[in-house]
Design a protein around this motif. Structure first.
Motif, PDB file in Angstrom:
ATOM      1  N   ILE A  13      -8.138   0.513  -3.586  1.00 35.69           N
ATOM      2  CA  ILE A  13      -9.591   0.474  -3.412  1.00 35.69           C
ATOM      3  C   ILE A  13     -10.151   1.892  -3.371  1.00 35.69           C
ATOM      4  O   ILE A  13      -9.423   2.850  -3.142  1.00 35.69           O
ATOM      5  CB  ILE A  13      -9.990  -0.274  -2.116  1.00 35.69           C
ATOM      6  N   SER A  15     -11.968   3.902  -0.988  1.00 38.41           N
ATOM      7  CA  SER A  15     -12.227   3.778   0.443  1.00 38.41           C
ATOM      8  C   SER A  15     -13.384   4.644   0.913  1.00 38.41           C
ATOM      9  O   SER A  15     -13.963   4.392   1.973  1.00 38.41           O
ATOM     10  CB  SER A  15     -10.972   4.113   1.251  1.00 38.41           C
ATOM     11  N   GLU A  16     -13.724   5.649   0.145  1.00 42.94           N
ATOM     12  CA  GLU A  16     -14.869   6.520   0.388  1.00 42.94           C
ATOM     13  C   GLU A  16     -15.080   7.285  -0.911  1.00 42.94           C
ATOM     14  O   GLU A  16     -14.231   7.223  -1.804  1.00 42.94           O
ATOM     15  CB  GLU A  16     -14.615   7.457   1.578  1.00 42.94           C
ATOM     16  N   THR A  19     -12.185   8.999  -3.335  1.00 39.81           N
ATOM     17  CA  THR A  19     -10.957   8.690  -2.599  1.00 39.81           C
ATOM     18  C   THR A  19     -10.433   7.322  -2.995  1.00 39.81           C
ATOM     19  O   THR A  19     -11.190   6.351  -3.011  1.00 39.81           O
ATOM     20  CB  THR A  19     -11.228   8.702  -1.080  1.00 39.81           C
ATOM     21  N   ARG A  21      -7.300   4.466  -2.082  1.00 38.59           N
ATOM     22  CA  ARG A  21      -6.368   4.062  -1.018  1.00 38.59           C
ATOM     23  C   ARG A  21      -5.572   2.865  -1.532  1.00 38.59           C
ATOM     24  O   ARG A  21      -6.153   1.890  -2.030  1.00 38.59           O
ATOM     25  CB  ARG A  21      -7.159   3.682   0.225  1.00 38.59           C
ATOM     26  N   GLU A  23      -2.309   0.277  -0.355  1.00 41.85           N
ATOM     27  CA  GLU A  23      -1.400  -0.183   0.684  1.00 41.85           C
ATOM     28  C   GLU A  23      -0.253  -0.931   0.020  1.00 41.85           C
ATOM     29  O   GLU A  23      -0.468  -1.702  -0.905  1.00 41.85           O
ATOM     30  CB  GLU A  23      -2.122  -1.119   1.653  1.00 41.85           C
ATOM     31  N   THR A 129      -3.391   7.479   0.685  1.00 44.28           N
ATOM     32  CA  THR A 129      -4.795   7.820   0.488  1.00 44.28           C
ATOM     33  C   THR A 129      -4.854   9.156  -0.236  1.00 44.28           C
ATOM     34  O   THR A 129      -4.311  10.150   0.250  1.00 44.28           O
ATOM     35  CB  THR A 129      -5.539   7.916   1.837  1.00 44.28           C
TER      36      THR A 129
END
Length: 189
Positions: A13, A15-16, A19, A21, A23, A129
């Motif tokens: 995704i 995430s900001e 950025t 991320r 998992e 990340t």
């Protein structure tokens, strides 16, 4: 809303801003995963060879040898990426076996990757990340690359034959380009 499933590929995704991320749920224990992040001989099996000095300020070296990751030959457009010269970064966080971060080798410290490990029973949730990425196409490339490399790590840890790196990377590029373009479109409204 997109829900992350750390057992599947293509779950990264934004995430900001700038950025990505990702998992990944991996078979533990956490010390085993830490070794695959930090030991050059083990890191070479899924990402890149090269030294890693075990302290903040330590040198990180990546020597990419993609042809060693799986039995799949690189497509013509990726032949220049089969082997890389030594690329260097710097360790910014070293907290075994929980957190490792370093400036990304080869981009003069412009971006930084952080690995966080969270024990979950016999498994470990690895959160990668990558921050300060330059543009949407770089984010697609980075997310696809990390996801493909993490898939090979999962295969190695499970004792399976590693999936084809390049075909996985190409499939993930399509997924991430579509997902990140939708986000970009929503943000421009």
């Amino acid at each position: 809303m997109f829900r992350v499933d750390p057992t599947q590929d293509g779950q990264g995704i934004v995430s900001e801003p700038a950025t990505v991320r990702i998992e990944k749920l991996l078979p533990g224990p956490v010390e085993r995963i830490w070794d695959y992040l930090t030991d050059p001989a083990k890191r070479r099996l899924w990402l890149a060879a090269g030294i890693m000095e075990p302290h903040p300020g330590g040198q990180v070296e990546h020597l990419f040898r993609h042809r060693e990751l799986s039995d799949e030959a690189a497509p013509e457009r990726y032949r220049d990426f089969e082997d890389s010269p030594a690329m260097h970064g710097e360790v910014t966080q070293w907290d075994p076996p929980r957190t490792l971060a370093y400036t990304w080798p080869g981009d003069s410290g412009a971006s930084e990757v952080t690995f966080e490990l969270f024990p979950e029973g016999r498994d470990v949730l690895l959160v990668v990340t990558h921050r300060r990425l330059g543009d949407p196409e770089t984010m697609v490339s980075v997310a696809s690359g990390w996801d493909a490399h993490l898939g090979i790590l999962a295969d190695r840890l499970a004792g399976d034959t590693p999936r084809g790196f390049w075909s996985t990377h190409a499939r993930l590029e399509e997924i991430y380009r579509d997902r990140f373009n939708k986000i970009d479109g929503e943000n421009s409204r």
